[in-house]
Design an enzyme around this catalytic site. Structure first.
Site, PDB file in Angstrom:
ATOM      1  N   ASP A 205       0.828  -1.215   0.000  1.00 14.76           N
ATOM      2  CA  ASP A 205       0.000   0.000   0.000  1.00 14.76           C
ATOM      3  C   ASP A 205       0.858   1.258   0.000  1.00 14.76           C
ATOM      4  OD1 ASP A 205      -2.114  -1.633   0.163  1.00 14.76           O
ATOM      5  OD2 ASP A 205      -2.883  -0.885   2.083  1.00 14.76           O
TER       6      ASP A 205
ATOM      7  N   TYR B 146       2.251   2.025  -3.339  1.00 17.14           N
ATOM      8  CA  TYR B 146       1.186   2.490  -4.234  1.00 17.14           C
ATOM      9  C   TYR B 146       0.864   3.954  -3.925  1.00 17.14           C
ATOM     10  CZ  TYR B 146      -3.603   3.038  -5.975  1.00 17.14           C
ATOM     11  OH  TYR B 146      -4.732   3.498  -6.593  1.00 17.14           O
ATOM     12  N   ASP B 147       0.744   4.267  -2.634  1.00 18.85           N
ATOM     13  CA  ASP B 147       0.433   5.651  -2.254  1.00 18.85           C
ATOM     14  C   ASP B 147       1.546   6.598  -2.697  1.00 18.85           C
ATOM     15  OD1 ASP B 147      -2.041   5.064  -1.139  1.00 18.85           O
ATOM     16  OD2 ASP B 147      -1.181   4.571   0.812  1.00 18.85           O
TER      17      ASP B 147
ATOM     18  N   SER C  55     -13.737   9.071  -2.593  1.00 15.42           N
ATOM     19  CA  SER C  55     -12.619   8.419  -1.932  1.00 15.42           C
ATOM     20  C   SER C  55     -12.101   9.378  -0.854  1.00 15.42           C
ATOM     21  CB  SER C  55     -11.561   8.123  -2.976  1.00 15.42           C
ATOM     22  OG  SER C  55     -10.490   7.490  -2.361  1.00 15.42           O
TER      23      SER C  55
ATOM     24  N   GLU D 173     -11.989   8.105  13.395  1.00 13.50           N
ATOM     25  CA  GLU D 173     -12.519   6.740  13.258  1.00 13.50           C
ATOM     26  C   GLU D 173     -11.412   5.795  12.785  1.00 13.50           C
ATOM     27  OE1 GLU D 173     -15.528   7.052  10.240  1.00 13.50           O
ATOM     28  OE2 GLU D 173     -16.614   8.611  11.314  1.00 13.50           O
TER      29      GLU D 173
ATOM     30  N   LYS E 200      -9.704   3.406  10.273  1.00 14.50           N
ATOM     31  CA  LYS E 200      -9.834   3.199   8.821  1.00 14.50           C
ATOM     32  C   LYS E 200      -9.746   1.689   8.603  1.00 14.50           C
ATOM     33  CE  LYS E 200      -8.048   4.735   4.368  1.00 14.50           C
ATOM     34  NZ  LYS E 200      -8.220   3.458   3.708  1.00 14.50           N
TER      35      LYS E 200
ATOM     36  N   ASP F 139      -9.669  -1.816   6.778  1.00 16.22           N
ATOM     37  CA  ASP F 139      -9.101  -2.230   5.502  1.00 16.22           C
ATOM     38  C   ASP F 139     -10.005  -3.263   4.832  1.00 16.22           C
ATOM     39  OD1 ASP F 139      -7.354  -2.256   3.458  1.00 16.22           O
ATOM     40  OD2 ASP F 139      -5.788  -3.403   4.472  1.00 16.22           O
TER      41      ASP F 139
ATOM     42  N   ARG G  37     -18.720   0.618  -4.362  1.00 15.90           N
ATOM     43  CA  ARG G  37     -18.470   2.001  -4.771  1.00 15.90           C
ATOM     44  C   ARG G  37     -18.432   2.137  -6.288  1.00 15.90           C
ATOM     45  NH1 ARG G  37     -13.124   4.906  -2.821  1.00 15.90           N
ATOM     46  NH2 ARG G  37     -12.270   3.644  -4.489  1.00 15.90           N
TER      47      ARG G  37
ATOM     48  N   GLU H  87     -17.938  -0.304   5.378  1.00 15.99           N
ATOM     49  CA  GLU H  87     -16.840  -1.120   4.868  1.00 15.99           C
ATOM     50  C   GLU H  87     -17.156  -2.590   5.108  1.00 15.99           C
ATOM     51  OE1 GLU H  87     -14.659   0.885   3.601  1.00 15.99           O
ATOM     52  OE2 GLU H  87     -12.795  -0.247   3.361  1.00 15.99           O
TER      53      GLU H  87
ATOM     54  N   TYR I 103     -20.174   3.683   8.643  1.00  9.50           N
ATOM     55  CA  TYR I 103     -19.540   4.906   9.154  1.00  9.50           C
ATOM     56  C   TYR I 103     -19.930   6.188   8.431  1.00  9.50           C
ATOM     57  CZ  TYR I 103     -16.529   3.495   5.267  1.00  9.50           C
ATOM     58  OH  TYR I 103     -16.072   3.090   4.041  1.00  9.50           O
TER      59      TYR I 103
ATOM     60  N   LYS J 165     -12.610  13.220  10.467  1.00  9.34           N
ATOM     61  CA  LYS J 165     -13.741  13.866   9.776  1.00  9.34           C
ATOM     62  C   LYS J 165     -14.218  15.062  10.588  1.00  9.34           C
ATOM     63  CE  LYS J 165     -15.390   9.475   7.912  1.00  9.34           C
ATOM     64  NZ  LYS J 165     -16.354   8.383   8.015  1.00  9.34           N
TER      65      LYS J 165
ATOM     66  N   LYS K  17      -2.588   7.349   7.375  1.00  6.23           N
ATOM     67  CA  LYS K  17      -2.334   5.906   7.288  1.00  6.23           C
ATOM     68  C   LYS K  17      -1.126   5.486   8.119  1.00  6.23           C
ATOM     69  CE  LYS K  17      -3.338   3.731   3.429  1.00  6.23           C
ATOM     70  NZ  LYS K  17      -3.521   3.384   1.996  1.00  6.23           N
TER      71      LYS K  17
ATOM     72  N   CYS L 111       9.490 -36.469   0.849  1.00  9.22           N
ATOM     73  CA  CYS L 111       8.837 -36.026   2.083  1.00  9.22           C
ATOM     74  C   CYS L 111       9.851 -36.090   3.223  1.00  9.22           C
ATOM     75  CB  CYS L 111       7.649 -36.934   2.384  1.00  9.22           C
ATOM     76  SG  CYS L 111       6.956 -36.661   4.022  1.00  9.22           S
TER      77      CYS L 111
ATOM     78  N   CYS M 204       8.719 -39.146   5.648  1.00  5.93           N
ATOM     79  CA  CYS M 204       8.680 -40.575   5.321  1.00  5.93           C
ATOM     80  C   CYS M 204       9.462 -40.901   4.048  1.00  5.93           C
ATOM     81  CB  CYS M 204       7.238 -41.049   5.185  1.00  5.93           C
ATOM     82  SG  CYS M 204       6.423 -40.393   3.727  1.00  5.93           S
TER      83      CYS M 204
ATOM     84  N   CYS N  78       3.034 -34.954  -0.150  1.00  4.00           N
ATOM     85  CA  CYS N  78       3.523 -36.301   0.097  1.00  4.00           C
ATOM     86  C   CYS N  78       2.325 -37.213  -0.169  1.00  4.00           C
ATOM     87  CB  CYS N  78       3.982 -36.432   1.550  1.00  4.00           C
ATOM     88  SG  CYS N  78       4.137 -38.151   2.057  1.00  4.00           S
TER      89      CYS N  78
ATOM     90  N   CYS O 129       1.876 -41.834   5.738  1.00  4.92           N
ATOM     91  CA  CYS O 129       3.001 -41.020   6.219  1.00  4.92           C
ATOM     92  C   CYS O 129       2.707 -40.665   7.684  1.00  4.92           C
ATOM     93  CB  CYS O 129       3.092 -39.751   5.371  1.00  4.92           C
ATOM     94  SG  CYS O 129       4.204 -38.508   6.037  1.00  4.92           S
TER      95      CYS O 129
HETATM   96  S1  IVH Z   1     -15.166   7.834   4.802  1.00  6.37           S
HETATM   97  C1  IVH Z   1     -16.396  10.607   1.565  1.00  6.37           C
HETATM   98  N1  IVH Z   1     -14.531   6.360   6.901  1.00  6.37           N
HETATM   99  O1  IVH Z   1     -11.194   4.032   2.994  1.00  6.37           O
HETATM  100  C2  IVH Z   1     -15.746   9.797   2.606  1.00  6.37           C
HETATM  101  N2  IVH Z   1     -13.822   5.608   4.771  1.00  6.37           N
HETATM  102  O2  IVH Z   1      -9.175   5.255   1.309  1.00  6.37           O
HETATM  103  C3  IVH Z   1     -15.502   8.428   2.178  1.00  6.37           C
HETATM  104  N3  IVH Z   1     -12.637   3.471   4.797  1.00  6.37           N
HETATM  105  O3  IVH Z   1     -13.251   4.462   0.175  1.00  6.37           O
HETATM  106  C4  IVH Z   1     -15.019   7.456   3.087  1.00  6.37           C
HETATM  107  N4  IVH Z   1     -12.760   3.120   6.958  1.00  6.37           N
HETATM  108  O4  IVH Z   1     -13.546   2.328   1.618  1.00  6.37           O
HETATM  109  C5  IVH Z   1     -14.443   6.497   5.558  1.00  6.37           C
HETATM  110  N5  IVH Z   1     -14.074   5.135   8.839  1.00  6.37           N
HETATM  111  C6  IVH Z   1     -14.001   5.266   7.509  1.00  6.37           C
HETATM  112  C7  IVH Z   1     -13.362   4.314   6.707  1.00  6.37           C
HETATM  113  C8  IVH Z   1     -13.283   4.530   5.327  1.00  6.37           C
HETATM  114  C9  IVH Z   1     -12.340   2.643   5.804  1.00  6.37           C
HETATM  115  C10 IVH Z   1     -12.280   3.237   3.373  1.00  6.37           C
HETATM  116  C11 IVH Z   1     -13.370   3.501   2.371  1.00  6.37           C
HETATM  117  C12 IVH Z   1     -12.816   4.577   1.492  1.00  6.37           C
HETATM  118  C13 IVH Z   1     -11.344   4.343   1.626  1.00  6.37           C
HETATM  119  C14 IVH Z   1     -10.531   5.538   1.243  1.00  6.37           C
END
Ligand code: IVH
Length: 678
Positions: free
Chosen positions: A34, A37-38, A83, A114, A116, A118, A137, A175, A227, A293, A317, A411, A414, A429, A434
């Site tokens: 991850d 990727y980020d 997202s 909150e 997050k 996975d 989504r 999620e 959430y 949030k 993250k 193996c 045995c 095996c 065995c």
């Molecule tokens: S809020 C407009 N809250 O993380 C706000 N997302 O990387 C949208 N996710 O697409 C998401 N826990 O699939 C929110 N407590 C949480 C979350 C959460 C996991 C996921 C969700 C989102 C992704 C973004």
């Protein structure tokens, strides 16, 4: 960088990001971590803002990843699903708060922090309190309709609790995930079956939600946490704050995150984020960060969104902890079904709160793909934060003496040459006798979860196998008291208790025996479904499970998906397994299902059947069970009251009688057709 160079780089990065998006969102797979990727997405976003003339609405930085896949109807969200922007840096988190302060012209801002989770995002629509739809989504505007699969989630009520106001229509976002325990259970089963393992719970949850066979989905346990708020009519029904929304979601009896923080100001946000980091390893699910949030829904609206993400929320993250250590040796474990699993023996190292000295290397192909060698300095991470895995080698530390690992050809227990079964990655095996396989098989059979034979624990099983008294499960029913007494001094009492427990196991519930057989993919829950359906051991072992494979037929047995049906067929096709059942019956086993199977359908309620002749693919017993499960009755002789005669090859007088009385005559394909149309 010149604009021309930037153009080339941006094109490359977009292609790469699109490739990883496709893997992650559509194929539930991942080639890179991850964090990498980020980084890639961040590098692309930075270049796009440095060269605004090269920006494009088509860029992966401007769109949410698309998870829509073949086989599902799509459905448009009433309000788009966005997202989240994310960061790994506390400075950027502070900058997020400062930016909001400037935008909203306020110094004091309240937030909700909150976990997050996975997993993968879904939107649930409740109309007048009833769950009517669950949609992924997708591309943010429309997603896949996964309602039938989401309905298998046991913790999700399909009706909102009515103690509080219920809006006419509400989209609630959440999620879907898989608990770490369920993830470990399924991977262990796959290891035993020689199938490739899932890399982490998120990929498994996502792959499961996108399965087209509902029974298959139900056989793996998915979970959900809610959430977020999408569309709501009337809008006022959900109050004015995110924290108030959470309270409402709880009051409706929907599952929410294990812990939530309501805080004021960015310092308190940071304290909450760190607190979450401290406790998240106790959660049932993998948590890869914190979502911060803005609490006020009015201020959320004022802050608004970009094309892809809201300005009022930010994900912080957590970097997956990674340790580097010496790979001292590779040992091989042999499982119950003979699968050889390589295990890394490591110089003990601290990782995410525990000391790690061993880690799975999965199989021969994984070792070759990562070119892991004894003597290497390897990186270790925890998949889903629990199971240590070797993710790669620090090549800079490789010494010339390290040679490529040669997987054993025999193996280690045995010495039988190992085999690779077509279409499997694992090596096995093939020796049914065995000693280690015998031990594991017997341990499983006698364990609490199966026959629960008191006194037949790991040590006793080892002793019996070492002495050569037990080579097959049924041998325990032929044990000799005199022999057992030689196992130690003063063992009279424990020997008698053991023999009594072994004897008592013959009357155990049928599902325990089925579970004890160790059929791949058949856990306790499936064993109970099979017991209910077949009602005795002989009917299960003699059944043509092949009938339940393909098209919609697997669904004829409640809870049994196609993969499991195939595993059951494969199991009883092996002579040693068929023999085991015969031996168990011969030593006096006669397990029956305690609950006379209650009908699960009503297609044949009030209908009476008479069966005659040889059916093309199923036994008459199986046909009887199917009819009874659909609410029908089977009797011996044809009369005017008979609703149907089910006739096969060489049907005799019963068929003639049916014809003379004008009773409807059907064949097996017709029966299956009626049942699967139900
Ligand atoms: S809020 C407009 N809250 O993380 C706000 N997302 O990387 C949208 N996710 O697409 C998401 N826990 O699939 C929110 N407590 C949480 C979350 C959460 C996991 C996921 C969700 C989102 C992704 C973004």
């Amino acid at each position: 960088m010149t604009p021309a160079e930037a153009h080339t780089k941006i094109t490359d990065l977009r292609r790469e990001a699109a490739h990883h998006d496709e893997l992650y969102y559509r194929q539930a797979q991942q080639e890179i971590a991850d964090v990498d990727y980020d980084k890639l997405k961040r590098e692309l976003a930075d270049l796009e803002s440095a060269f605004p003339e090269l920006a494009s609405a088509e860029s992966p930085t401007q769109q949410v990843g698309d998870d829509r896949s073949e086989g599902f109807e799509t459905y448009q969200h009433r309000q788009p699903m966005q997202s989240l922007d994310n960061t790994y840096s506390v400075e950027e988190l502070r900058e997020f708060h400062a930016r909001l302060g400037r935008l909203l012209e306020r110094e004091e801002l309240s937030y909700v922090v909150e976990p997050k989770i996975d997993g993968l995002a879904v939107s649930l629509t409740y109309e007048r309190g009833e769950l009517v739809r669950a949609v992924t989504r997708g591309n943010g505007v429309e997603g896949d309709d996964v309602t039938v699969n989401v309905r298998t989630i046991k913790t999700l009520p399909t009706k909102l609790k009515t103690s509080v106001t219920i809006p006419n229509i509400i989209e609630i976002r959440g999620e879907v995930f898989m608990t770490l325990t369920e993830f470990a259970r399924i991977n262990q089963e796959r290891e035993e079956a020689g199938e490739p393992l899932y890399a982490n719970p998120r990929n498994l949850a996502s792959g499961t939600l996108k399965l087209l066979d509902q029974n298959e989905v139900a056989s793996r346990q998915l979970d959900i946490v809610l959430y977020g708020l999408g569309f709501c009519d009337p809008a006022e029904a959900v109050g004015e704050t995110q924290s108030g929304f959470h309270d409402l979601v709880k009051a409706w009896d929907l599952p929410t995150a294990e812990k939530l923080w309501s805080v004021e100001g960015i310092d308190a946000v940071w304290t909450a984020v760190q607190e979450l980091d401290q406790i998240r390893d106790k959660f049932a699910y993998a948590t890869d960060g914190a979502v911060v949030k803005l609490d006020s829904i009015k201020l959320q609206r004022e802050a608004g969104s970009t094309s892809k993400a809201p300005r009022w929320a930010m994900a912080y993250k957590f970097e997956t902890e990674r340790a580097e250590t010496l790979l001292k040796a590779i040992t091989i474990q042999v499982g119950r079904t003979g699968v050889l699993t390589p295990v890394a023996e490591l110089e003990p190292v601290q990782l995410a709160g525990t000391t790690v000295a061993r880690a799975t290397l999965h199989n021969r192909d994984e070792i070759a793909r990562k070119d892991i060698r004894v003597g290497d300095s390897v990186y270790v991470e925890k998949a889903g934060e629990i199971i240590p895995i070797v993710i790669g080698v620090n090549m800079a530390q490789r010494v010339p003496e390290c040679v490529a690992y040669a997987f054993p050809e025999n193996c280690p227990e045995c010495a039988t040459p190992v085999v690779q079964i077509q279409s499997e990655v694992a090596l096995r095996c093939p020796n049914y006798e065995c000693p280690v396989q015998v031990r594991r098989r017997l341990q499983h059979f006698a364990s609490k979860a199966c026959l629960d034979i008191d006194g037949l624990g790991i040590a006793m099983v080892d002793a019996l196998v070492d002495k050569g008294w037990v080579r097959r499960i049924a041998d325990i029913y032929r044990l000799n008291r005199e022999d057992l007494l030689t196992l130690g001094k003063n063992v009279d009492k424990s020997t008698d208790k053991l023999l009594a427990a072994i004897e008592a196991s013959k009357t155990a519930d049928l599902w325990r025996v089925i579970h004890g057989l160790g059929i791949t993919h058949v856990g306790a829950a499936a064993a109970k479904d099979l017991a209910k359906h077949f009602q005795d051991l002989k009917a299960l072992s003699g059944s043509h499970m092949g009938n339940f494979i393909g098209e919609k037929k697997a669904t004829l047995i409640n809870g049994i998906g196609e993969t499991m049906a195939r595993a059951i067929v494969g199991y009883f096709q092996k002579p040693e397994n068929a023999l085991l059942v015969d031996e168990l019956l011969a030593v006096g086993f006669d397990p029956v299902s305690p609950e006379k199977a209650a009908p699960v359908g009503t297609t044949f309620t009030g209908k009476t059947f008479v069966l005659t002749g040889t059916l093309p693919t199923m036994t008459r017993d199986e046909a009887k069970v199917l009819i009874e499960q659909a609410g029908g009755k089977v009797t011996g002789s044809v009369s005017k009251k008979t609703s149907y005669v089910l006739a096969g090859e060489e049907a005799g007088s019963k068929l003639a009688k049916a014809e003379s009385l004008g009773v409807a005559v059907i064949d097996e394909p017709e029966l299956l057709r009626i049942l699967s149309e139900d």
